[in-house]
Design a protein around this motif. Structure first.
Motif, PDB file in Angstrom:
ATOM      1  N   PHE B 547       0.832  -1.204   0.000  1.00 59.82           N
ATOM      2  CA  PHE B 547       0.000   0.000   0.000  1.00 59.82           C
ATOM      3  C   PHE B 547       0.865   1.251   0.000  1.00 59.82           C
ATOM      4  O   PHE B 547       0.633   2.181  -0.767  1.00 59.82           O
ATOM      5  N   GLN B 550       2.455   1.936  -3.311  1.00 60.14           N
ATOM      6  CA  GLN B 550       1.513   2.535  -4.254  1.00 60.14           C
ATOM      7  C   GLN B 550       1.290   4.003  -3.909  1.00 60.14           C
ATOM      8  O   GLN B 550       1.237   4.864  -4.800  1.00 60.14           O
ATOM      9  N   MET B 640      -2.247  11.273   4.829  1.00 62.92           N
ATOM     10  CA  MET B 640      -2.143   9.818   4.901  1.00 62.92           C
ATOM     11  C   MET B 640      -0.685   9.385   4.859  1.00 62.92           C
ATOM     12  O   MET B 640      -0.250   8.527   5.622  1.00 62.92           O
TER      13      MET B 640
ATOM     14  N   GLU C 143      -5.982  -3.440   0.430  1.00 66.96           N
ATOM     15  CA  GLU C 143      -5.741  -3.768  -0.982  1.00 66.96           C
ATOM     16  C   GLU C 143      -6.721  -2.997  -1.861  1.00 66.96           C
ATOM     17  O   GLU C 143      -6.366  -2.478  -2.916  1.00 66.96           O
ATOM     18  N   VAL C 145      -8.190  -0.107  -1.179  1.00 68.66           N
ATOM     19  CA  VAL C 145      -7.822   1.306  -1.231  1.00 68.66           C
ATOM     20  C   VAL C 145      -6.555   1.483  -2.069  1.00 68.66           C
ATOM     21  O   VAL C 145      -6.403   2.470  -2.799  1.00 68.66           O
ATOM     22  N   ARG C 146      -5.681   0.519  -2.002  1.00 68.85           N
ATOM     23  CA  ARG C 146      -4.469   0.589  -2.832  1.00 68.85           C
ATOM     24  C   ARG C 146      -4.852   0.647  -4.306  1.00 68.85           C
ATOM     25  O   ARG C 146      -4.265   1.405  -5.088  1.00 68.85           O
ATOM     26  N   LEU C 149      -5.784   3.925  -5.523  1.00 72.29           N
ATOM     27  CA  LEU C 149      -4.647   4.815  -5.770  1.00 72.29           C
ATOM     28  C   LEU C 149      -3.994   4.519  -7.115  1.00 72.29           C
ATOM     29  O   LEU C 149      -3.292   5.358  -7.667  1.00 72.29           O
ATOM     30  N   MET C 150      -4.161   3.301  -7.596  1.00 77.23           N
ATOM     31  CA  MET C 150      -3.524   2.955  -8.867  1.00 77.23           C
ATOM     32  C   MET C 150      -4.196   3.694 -10.015  1.00 77.23           C
ATOM     33  O   MET C 150      -3.601   3.950 -11.045  1.00 77.23           O
ATOM     34  N   TYR C 152      -7.390   6.776 -11.085  1.00 72.38           N
ATOM     35  CA  TYR C 152      -8.098   7.858 -10.447  1.00 72.38           C
ATOM     36  C   TYR C 152      -9.582   7.480 -10.398  1.00 72.38           C
ATOM     37  O   TYR C 152      -9.946   6.601  -9.646  1.00 72.38           O
ATOM     38  N   TRP C 171      -5.108  12.114 -12.937  1.00 74.86           N
ATOM     39  CA  TRP C 171      -4.257  12.172 -11.772  1.00 74.86           C
ATOM     40  C   TRP C 171      -4.049  13.552 -11.204  1.00 74.86           C
ATOM     41  O   TRP C 171      -3.929  13.746  -9.999  1.00 74.86           O
ATOM     42  N   ARG C 204     -14.188   8.708  -2.217  1.00 76.21           N
ATOM     43  CA  ARG C 204     -12.814   8.250  -2.435  1.00 76.21           C
ATOM     44  C   ARG C 204     -11.882   8.851  -1.396  1.00 76.21           C
ATOM     45  O   ARG C 204     -11.042   8.178  -0.811  1.00 76.21           O
ATOM     46  N   ILE C 205     -12.050  10.134  -1.188  1.00 72.24           N
ATOM     47  CA  ILE C 205     -11.203  10.816  -0.205  1.00 72.24           C
ATOM     48  C   ILE C 205     -11.504  10.284   1.195  1.00 72.24           C
ATOM     49  O   ILE C 205     -10.594  10.106   2.007  1.00 72.24           O
ATOM     50  N   LEU C 208      -9.645   7.100   1.811  1.00 76.95           N
ATOM     51  CA  LEU C 208      -8.232   7.375   2.113  1.00 76.95           C
ATOM     52  C   LEU C 208      -8.083   7.832   3.559  1.00 76.95           C
ATOM     53  O   LEU C 208      -7.149   7.450   4.258  1.00 76.95           O
TER      54      LEU C 208
END
Lengths: 130, 650, 260
Positions: B547, B550, B640, C143, C145-146, C149-150, C152, C171, C204-205, C208
């Motif tokens: 994580f 990334q 974060m 995973e 949330v990861r 990030l990959m 948008y 992005w 989304r925010i 995070l």
């Protein structure tokens, strides 16, 4: 190692943001808003892709129709769009004014949030070195 | 089989529901095989083994008598947990010492510390080093006993080392998360061999999962389980042989056989083993789990595989009674997973990582460390299992290796000696393959891709059968003239647990993290995690590491690209088509570009076409949304990242 | 429950073990949720799909409700964060047994206490199926949330299955929005999509933020456990706390009836 990678990224992030804030401070004297129109057939209509806005914006046959410059002390210079007969093109003018208002409002907010993000990142970096 | 023949791999990807590997062309595998070499020393050893027709064992002795074969334990030289683990295994070590030294004091050895396995050791490096000074060839128990128990994870003492040693020796491995688990296993083996109460009924169960339209399980059910169980039934009239196939080979049934009321003395399963993508949350806990007939097959099920379809360590009941069980899992990853892929690479390219680090499958670990009494051993596959184990090109079904192994096992031969038939097959295939490659590379023989691919895959398959457990354990069934008894339970006394708890805290404080070095490198700190929790910390840290990696990438991108913000508005005649990614016509209707300092440019198509006010208003609203979102997103990312940095700080 | 012909779906990244901790989105790995076309392939990037019913009043009501839910979720996240901060400095935040946060707090403090005896904690991890499930759920969530990030974001809004707006957010925060050409004037459909964009990006925010709050919370609580590795070992329990707190606090949203 994850920590080093994240640390490096946060450092770069903070430095990049800080550099942008610095550039802004150096160039805070004026805010400029430009409104262009482009002939309808200038806008490419592409199949299965998007029109290249860079080409339209930078090299195409565009006309600057309205311009506003607001200096730091509040002095304002405006170029008003006019039709061929000299009357003000109200449609373009209204759009332009809305944009000026938005630009002024958002510039302050953007600077504040970018500055806060940079500061927070730099503080965290400092603490990880302690 | 032609060059264009596709080879189908076993194994189901639990995250997608699809087969773990797509079929590969024979010629691609052949190219890989031709590019590989084995060391001359290993080749000589394999050839020696293959040419020796008199005995199939790596020792000229009665393999049922440890006083003739010897027994040794191998730790990693740098494993600082080794003294604590040794303490936990003490009952087993004492028993083996007693058994092995009846005729010769030197037949029991503990290879640890300077005498242990060193990083990078080949089997010959290890054997040749003082005090062993042993070369290739059959075992000499005075120097290196025949039965060898490796204690450690496969990242520290690699599977490759185990395979190499296994050519001439009877090798097993144990690796657990806690000292208590080691102690439980040791206690269970001792109770089984000396307690006098373990007299299991002579019952063997053959469990063959079979799912509709699935070639692999149809093959294993029809060509392995069914004929093998029939043969065993014929050759072992004193055994109660039960066969469960297809609809009778579901998860619930397997639960009854693995610790439930129907647990036999010997269990043989054939099924897909679960596979998961590298780093997937279910990979460590569930890779190698046994996919049962509950899976409706590839045509009926095209989604991730739910846990309801497979039997994993999580499904072993806390009240399970497993004492004395020996199991054989024919399934991908059934015994463990290496870090790097052995099979699916393209020719001449590096092997890809299929796991963050090599590990032992959780199901055998759980069976061998059950707090109410452990199974004694699990024979299974590291990496993927293949139909080549029991089918051979145009010759069809080949079960002799399995039959002979089970024959030995059921006669009470220790498991390490019983599976020597697999080592012999590995040796044979290695020699044949090496010779074939030599003929092609050196002497210009015409390349037969199908043959090479088949030999290469079958060789790797044969090599990859390993024992999880002490290779000297064997089945304990009631003598024919005695009535079988109920399985006793074996639990650790509280005093033992307390002692181990103290040991664990001490050894955890003193130890470096020698397990799973890649994961250790990613562990955010050098803090000493208590021994028993290392694996959990590693698992959690791995997912957190992915994580943060990334996040780091995203942060780098975000900061470097914020010079302008661009908001565009289009219209499309057919939005539905656009959403599908197909050809369609779009028209740019408005563009706003905002520089970092707030300078703004807007572009509007005009001239004869009037600016549509409603469209412009919504465009303006989108601009505001975009600006607000970017600011908030950058702030959140920074927050974060900085919080994670603090979390990872020691 | 939302009307049958409506759905707020996030697809492309979800894992089967997980549900949306904000309680706003249905997580889906397929395109069963209403999209522009039933035959559409699952896009690579995460897709936030808002399918609204035909009746304007119902559509507006749904959007308003979900936007309100987002606002309330953000407030509740703040409360969870404050409680975690308090827990790391005090023995416990004072909740009566009947208060909604008492249960999650007790469970979290149990986890911290258990870490003080690492041997018994490890046994708990090995033997307790619930605990193991929690570990997997945390890893699934991070995973998930990861994966956000990959990529948008891509936001698609439909009304009675007809597309009304598609926005792709890049992005740098660049927006590319496409409207149906036939929609003209001050169409309320455009407003719906604008609100959908706000909802998706806000969610989304918020996701995070959940990661941020959990990692900070676990690090703070680790000091109480005083055991190496605690800040990592406490991540699942802290995430469970945040998830359960959000769930509990959602019960006090009586005015929002149309959520999933």
């Amino acid at each position: 190692m994850a920590e080093v990678t994240l640390q490096e990224a946060v450092k770069k992030f903070a430095n990049d943001l800080a550099a942008r804030v610095q550039n802004f401070v150096n160039d805070v004297s004026v805010l400029e808003v430009r409104t262009y129109t482009t002939p309808h057939d200038q806008v490419k209509i592409l199949i299965n892709d998007r029109p290249d806005v860079t080409e339209i914006a930078n090299e195409g046959n565009v006309s600057l129709r309205a311009y506003t410059q607001v200096s730091f002390d509040g002095d304002t210079a405006i170029c008003v769009p006019v039709e061929e007969d000299g009357s003000v093109d109200k449609g373009v003018w209204e759009i332009h004014n809305q944009t000026v208002e938005q630009a002024m409002d958002n510039r302050a907010k953007m600077l504040k949030s970018i500055g806060e993000a940079a500061a927070s990142a730099l503080t965290a970096l400092q603490k990880t070195k302690e | 089989m032609s060059e264009e023949t596709y080879l189908y791999f076993n194994g189901i990807n639990g995250a997608t529901g699809d087969y773990e590997l797509p079929p590969m062309k024979a010629k691609d595998l052949s190219a890989v095989a031709l590019g590989e070499t084995i060391s001359e020393e290993l080749y000589r050893e394999l050839k020696n083994r293959h040419d020796n027709q008199e005995a199939h064992y790596g020792i000229n002795a009665d393999t049922s008598d440890l006083a003739e074969t010897g027994w040794a334990v191998i730790f990693a030289a740098k494993d600082k947990q080794a003294p604590a683990i040794r303490e936990a295994l003490k009952p087993l070590l004492n028993l083996r010492k007693e058994q092995a030294t009846k005729k010769n004091e030197t037949y029991y050895k503990e290879f640890m510390g300077a005498e242990g396995y060193r990083p990078g050791d080949s089997h010959l490096d290890f054997l040749g080093r003082e005090p062993r000074q042993m070369g290739p060839g059959p075992a000499n128990p005075e120097k290196v006993p025949y039965y060898l128990l490796i204690v450690g994870d496969p990242e520290t003492i690699p599977y490759r080392f185990q395979y190499q040693l296994d050519v001439q020796y009877a090798v097993g491995r144990i690796h657990f998360d806690t000292l208590e688990a080691y102690a439980q296993y040791a206690q269970s083996v001792v109770e089984a061999e000396t307690g006098g109460e373990l007299r299991l009924p002579r019952k063997a169960v053959f469990f063959g999962a079979k799912s509709s339209h699935d070639q692999a399980t149809t093959l294993s059910a029809e060509q392995l389980i069914t004929p093998l169980s029939k043969e065993v039934n014929t050759l072992q009239p004193n055994w109660d042989v039960q066969t469960l196939l297809a609809e009778k080979a579901k998860k619930a049934q397997l639960g009854a056989l693995l610790g439930g009321k129907e647990t036999p003395a010997f269990l043989f399963t054939a099924s897909h083993g679960m596979g998961f993508p590298n780093g997937h949350p279910r990979q460590f806990p569930h890779q190698g789990a046994l996919l049962c007939s509950d899976w409706p097959g590839p045509r009926a099920w095209k989604e991730p595989i739910p846990e309801d379809f497979y039997f994993s360590a999580d499904d072993v009941s806390k009240d399970a009674n497993l004492l004395g069980l020996i199991a054989f899992f024919f399934a991908c990853y059934g015994a463990g997973t290496p870090q790097l892929d052995e099979f699916s690479r393209k020719a001449l390219k590096a092997r890809e990582a299929i796991a963050p680090h090599a590990f032992v499958a959780r199901l055998p670990q759980r069976l061998l460390a059950h707090p109410k009494g452990s199974a004694l051993a699990v024979v299974g596959h590291v990496e993927r299992a293949w139909g080549y184990s029991f089918m051979w090109r145009d010759a069809g079904r080949q079960l002799q290796v399995f039959k002979d192994t089970l024959d030995q096992l059921m006669a009470g031969v220790p498991v390490g000696a019983a599976v020597e038939w697999f080592n012999e097959r590995h040796a044979e295939l290695s020699v044949v393959l090496t010779n074939e490659i030599e003929e092609i590379n050196e002497y210009g023989k015409r390349r037969d891709d199908a043959k090479i691919a088949g030999l290469w895959t079958a060789n790797k398959d044969a090599r990859s059968y390993v024992i999880i457990g002490d290779p000297a354990v064997r089945l304990f069934t009631a003598p024919e003239d005695e009535k079988p008894a109920k399985r006793p339970t074996v639990t650790l006394p509280d005093a033992t647990k307390a002692t181990l708890g103290a040991l664990s805290a001490e050894s955890g404080a003193a130890a470096e993290n020698t397990a799973a070095p890649q994961a250790a490198a990613d562990t955010p700190t050098d803090y000493a995690v208590p021994f028993g929790l290392k694996e959990q910390v590693n698992d959690l840290t791995t997912s957190l590491r992915q994580f943060t990696d990334q996040l780091a990438q995203s942060l780098s991108k975000a900061a470097s690209d914020i010079s302008t913000l661009e908001v565009t508005t289009y219209t499309a005649g057919d939005l539905e088509t656009l959403a599908k990614g197909e050809e369609t016509q779009v028209e740019l209707r408005a563009l706003t570009r905002i520089a970092f300092d707030g300078d703004t440019q807007i572009y509007v198509p005009a001239e004869k076409q009037k600016i549509e006010e409603g469209l412009w208003q919504i465009h303006t609203a989108m601009v505001q949304e975009a600006q607000a979102n970017r600011a908030k997103f950058l702030q959140t990312m920074a927050e974060m990242a900085t919080n994670l940095l603090k979390s990872l700080k020691p | 429950m939302a009307p049958a012909q409506s759905a707020f779906t996030l697809s492309g990244i979800a894992l089967p073990e997980e549900e949306d901790p904000l309680g706003i989105w249905q997580l889906s790995q397929t395109t069963e949720a209403v999209s522009f076309s039933a035959a559409a392939e699952t896009p690579e990037e995460p897709a936030w799909r808002i399918a609204l019913p035909e009746l304007p009043e119902t559509a507006e009501h749904l959007l308003t409700d979900h936007l309100q839910a987002l606002t309330l979720s953000e407030q509740d996240l703040g409360q969870a964060q404050q409680t975690l901060l308090a827990l790391s400095t005090q023995e416990a935040v004072s909740f009566s047994a009947t208060e909604p946060l008492a249960g999650p707090q007790a469970a979290l403090l149990d986890a911290v206490e258990a870490l003080k005896q690492p041997v018994s904690y490890d046994l708990k991890l090995q033997e307790d199926a619930e605990t193991q499930k929690l570990y997997r759920q945390w890893q699934s969530f991070i995973e998930q949330v990861r994966r956000t990030l990959m990529h948008y974001a891509r936001i698609e809004t439909t009304l009675a299955a007809a597309p009304v707006g598609l926005t792709e957010v890049g992005w740098t925060g660049d927006f590319k929005t496409t409207w149906p050409a036939k929609t003209t004037g001050f169409s309320p459909h455009r407003q719906y999509h604008l609100q959908a964009v706000h909802l998706a990006l806000g969610s989304r925010i918020a996701l995070l933020r959940v990661v941020s709050i959990v990692s900070t919370g676990a690090a703070g609580l680790a000091l109480k456990a005083a055991m190496p590795g605690a800040q990592v070992l406490l991540l699942p329990a802290t995430w469970k706390f945040v998830r359960d707190v959000l769930k509990e606090l959602r019960k006090s949203w009586p005015q929002i009836q149309s959520l999933i």
